[in-house]
Enzyme design. Structure first.
Site, PDB file in Angstrom:
ATOM      1  N   CYS A  58       0.737  -1.152   0.152  1.00  0.00           N
ATOM      2  CA  CYS A  58      -0.076   0.230   0.009  1.00  0.00           C
ATOM      3  C   CYS A  58       0.887   1.319  -0.060  1.00  0.00           C
ATOM      4  O   CYS A  58       1.910   1.403   0.793  1.00  0.00           O
ATOM      5  CB  CYS A  58      -1.041   0.055   1.184  1.00  0.00           C
ATOM      6  SG  CYS A  58      -1.984   1.429   1.438  1.00  0.00           S
ATOM      7  N   CYS A  62       0.583   5.135   6.772  1.00  0.00           N
ATOM      8  CA  CYS A  62       0.039   4.795   8.056  1.00  0.00           C
ATOM      9  C   CYS A  62       1.103   4.043   9.081  1.00  0.00           C
ATOM     10  O   CYS A  62       1.397   3.041   8.655  1.00  0.00           O
ATOM     11  CB  CYS A  62      -1.271   4.116   7.964  1.00  0.00           C
ATOM     12  SG  CYS A  62      -2.178   4.771   6.772  1.00  0.00           S
ATOM     13  N   CYS A  65       0.601   0.686  10.366  1.00  0.00           N
ATOM     14  CA  CYS A  65       0.055  -0.576   9.448  1.00  0.00           C
ATOM     15  C   CYS A  65       1.140  -1.409   8.702  1.00  0.00           C
ATOM     16  O   CYS A  65       1.846  -0.922   8.175  1.00  0.00           O
ATOM     17  CB  CYS A  65      -0.739   0.057   8.255  1.00  0.00           C
ATOM     18  SG  CYS A  65      -1.629  -1.348   7.329  1.00  0.00           S
ATOM     19  N   CYS A 102     -16.371  -9.044   6.079  1.00  0.00           N
ATOM     20  CA  CYS A 102     -15.673  -7.972   5.800  1.00  0.00           C
ATOM     21  C   CYS A 102     -14.666  -8.089   4.877  1.00  0.00           C
ATOM     22  O   CYS A 102     -13.537  -8.619   5.315  1.00  0.00           O
ATOM     23  CB  CYS A 102     -15.451  -7.074   7.125  1.00  0.00           C
ATOM     24  SG  CYS A 102     -14.711  -5.594   6.749  1.00  0.00           S
ATOM     25  N   CYS A 134     -19.442  -6.340   4.018  1.00  0.00           N
ATOM     26  CA  CYS A 134     -18.730  -4.912   4.113  1.00  0.00           C
ATOM     27  C   CYS A 134     -17.529  -5.081   3.616  1.00  0.00           C
ATOM     28  O   CYS A 134     -16.790  -6.065   3.206  1.00  0.00           O
ATOM     29  CB  CYS A 134     -18.433  -4.975   5.824  1.00  0.00           C
ATOM     30  SG  CYS A 134     -17.560  -3.487   6.101  1.00  0.00           S
ATOM     31  N   CYS A 194     -19.325   2.251   8.624  1.00  0.00           N
ATOM     32  CA  CYS A 194     -18.777   1.534   9.527  1.00  0.00           C
ATOM     33  C   CYS A 194     -17.287   2.504   9.843  1.00  0.00           C
ATOM     34  O   CYS A 194     -16.553   2.639   9.046  1.00  0.00           O
ATOM     35  CB  CYS A 194     -18.188   0.372   9.476  1.00  0.00           C
ATOM     36  SG  CYS A 194     -17.118  -0.555  10.557  1.00  0.00           S
ATOM     37  N   ARG A 266     -17.793  -2.403  18.017  1.00  0.00           N
ATOM     38  CA  ARG A 266     -16.973  -3.662  17.862  1.00  0.00           C
ATOM     39  C   ARG A 266     -15.596  -3.468  18.313  1.00  0.00           C
ATOM     40  O   ARG A 266     -14.966  -2.444  18.014  1.00  0.00           O
ATOM     41  CB  ARG A 266     -16.639  -3.695  16.296  1.00  0.00           C
ATOM     42  CG  ARG A 266     -16.236  -5.048  15.755  1.00  0.00           C
ATOM     43  CD  ARG A 266     -16.177  -5.365  14.444  1.00  0.00           C
ATOM     44  NE  ARG A 266     -17.651  -5.197  13.956  1.00  0.00           N
ATOM     45  CZ  ARG A 266     -17.972  -4.531  13.015  1.00  0.00           C
ATOM     46  NH1 ARG A 266     -17.229  -3.483  12.342  1.00  0.00           N
ATOM     47  NH2 ARG A 266     -19.301  -4.266  12.438  1.00  0.00           N
TER      48      ARG A 266
END
Ligand code: SAM
Ligand code: DTB
Ligand code: SF4
Length: 319
Positions: A58, A62, A65, A102, A134, A194, A266
């Protein structure tokens, strides 16, 4: 300057949220549980299972991550999985009691190419299994959101992660406003939002309060609010971050429950590092959804059987 955006209201000022977050701990949990009882089915927890349908490489930075291409982490990287593999995983999740599937992709934004066509096809096939579907695929335009909605998508996960101020310390390749715009596109398309965040990034209590304030002021409020406890991953800039105090996690969940009473809250990443007692306290405070299955996206999660044992001990039922 705080961003001005259509789906962000100012119904709940910072001080109101801070006053609740800072209550004596037992008072806070009592109030949260009271609100929970009025708004949510009792002793019921929603089970969601994740699939990492496109892993690693990616371009975003972040700091938490493992899937960012900027850090040297030991994860398996692969392009978009084939539909048959994803459907196999969805069926396995369903057999183990999950009602929501998801799918996550390590993208900055959703590409308008064959991959997106494949995802639309996968979404409609998962929906045909009578599961809630999701996706979390990065930034999304309104047109893409409409196509996902038409394919049968139930919800889209796009987290704000932390306060607007602290966000800049964690991610530099996109802005808080970018996040809010995608959330706007998702709700404009009639898809459930979400949206939640991560605690334990090294933020202050005021950043956690700001995050919950912003989530509560989203209009409409999110249908689900994932609260992740940072999972430290070797090779990421946050690998050495010290674990957050457990009571701060419970305070965050309680405050989210009080200000966003209709949402599923969650208890997301970080459960493997939590005791059963801490998880039970999180459920008491208003968490009523978890991710089940051996893996989150790239990191480990309690096994289906471990969670079944916990549910038996606590006499909790799957939603
Ligand atoms: N790339 C998309 C995006 O960023 O929206 C979707 C996938 S991304 C991995 C989904 C969410 O997982 C992030 O927004 C973050 O809140 C959470 N996350 C990622 N790594 C994490 C970690 N190490 N610990 C806790 N939560 C994490
Ligand atoms: C969310 O808030 N947490 C999930 C889901 N949405 C996509 C992801 C957690 C990822 C934890 C790190 C990993 O397994 O790579
Ligand atoms: Fe990419 Fe999402 Fe990971 Fe950020 S959180 S690096 S956008 S996969």
């Amino acid at each position: 300057m705080p961003v001005k955006i259509k789906n962000l209201k100012n119904l709940y000022p910072y001080d109101d949220v801070a006053e609740i977050y800072d209550l004596p701990f037992l008072e806070l949990v009592f109030r949260a549980h009271s609100i929970h009882r009025l708004n949510q089915p009792l002793n019921k927890i929603q089970l969601c299972t994740l699939s990492n349908i496109k892993s690693g490489n990616c371009p975003e930075d972040c700091k938490y991550c493992p899937q960012s291409s900027r850090y040297n982490t030991e994860i398996e990287k692969y392009k978009l999985l084939h539909k048959d593999e994803v459907l196999k995983q969805a069926l396995h999740a369903k057999e183990n009691g999950a009602t929501r599937f998801c799918m996550g992709a390590a993208w900055r934004d959703v590409p308008d190419n064959k991959d997106f066509d494949d995802i639309l096809n996968i979404v409609s096939n998962v929906a045909a299994l009578k599961m809630e579907v999701c996706c979390t695929l990065g930034m999304l335009t309104y047109e893409q959101a409409i196509r996902l909605k038409d394919a049968g998508l139930t919800a889209y996960n796009h987290n704000l992660d932390t306060s607007e101020e602290y966000y800049k310390e964690i991610i530099t390749t996109r802005t808080y406003k970018d996040r809010l715009e995608t959330i706007q596109n998702v709700s404009d398309a009639g898809i459930q939002v979400c949206c939640g965040g991560i605690v334990g990034l090294g933020e202050d209590r005021k950043d956690r309060i700001e995050l919950i304030k912003t989530l509560a002021n989203l209009s409409p409020q999110p249908e689900s609010v994932p609260i992740n406890a940072l999972v430290t991953v070797k090779g990421t800039p946050l690998e050495g971050q010290k674990p957050i105090d457990s009571f701060e996690i419970v305070r965050s969940i309680s405050t989210a429950r009080i200000f966003i009473p209709k949402a599923k809250v969650r208890l997301s990443a970080g459960r493997l590092e939590m005791s059963e007692e801490l998880q039970a306290l999180c459920f008491l405070a208003g968490a009523n959804s978890i991710f089940t299955g051996e893996k989150l996206l790239t990191t480990d999660n309690p096994s289906f059987s471990k969670d079944k044992e916990l549910f038996q001990k606590l006499k909790l039922d799957a939603m």
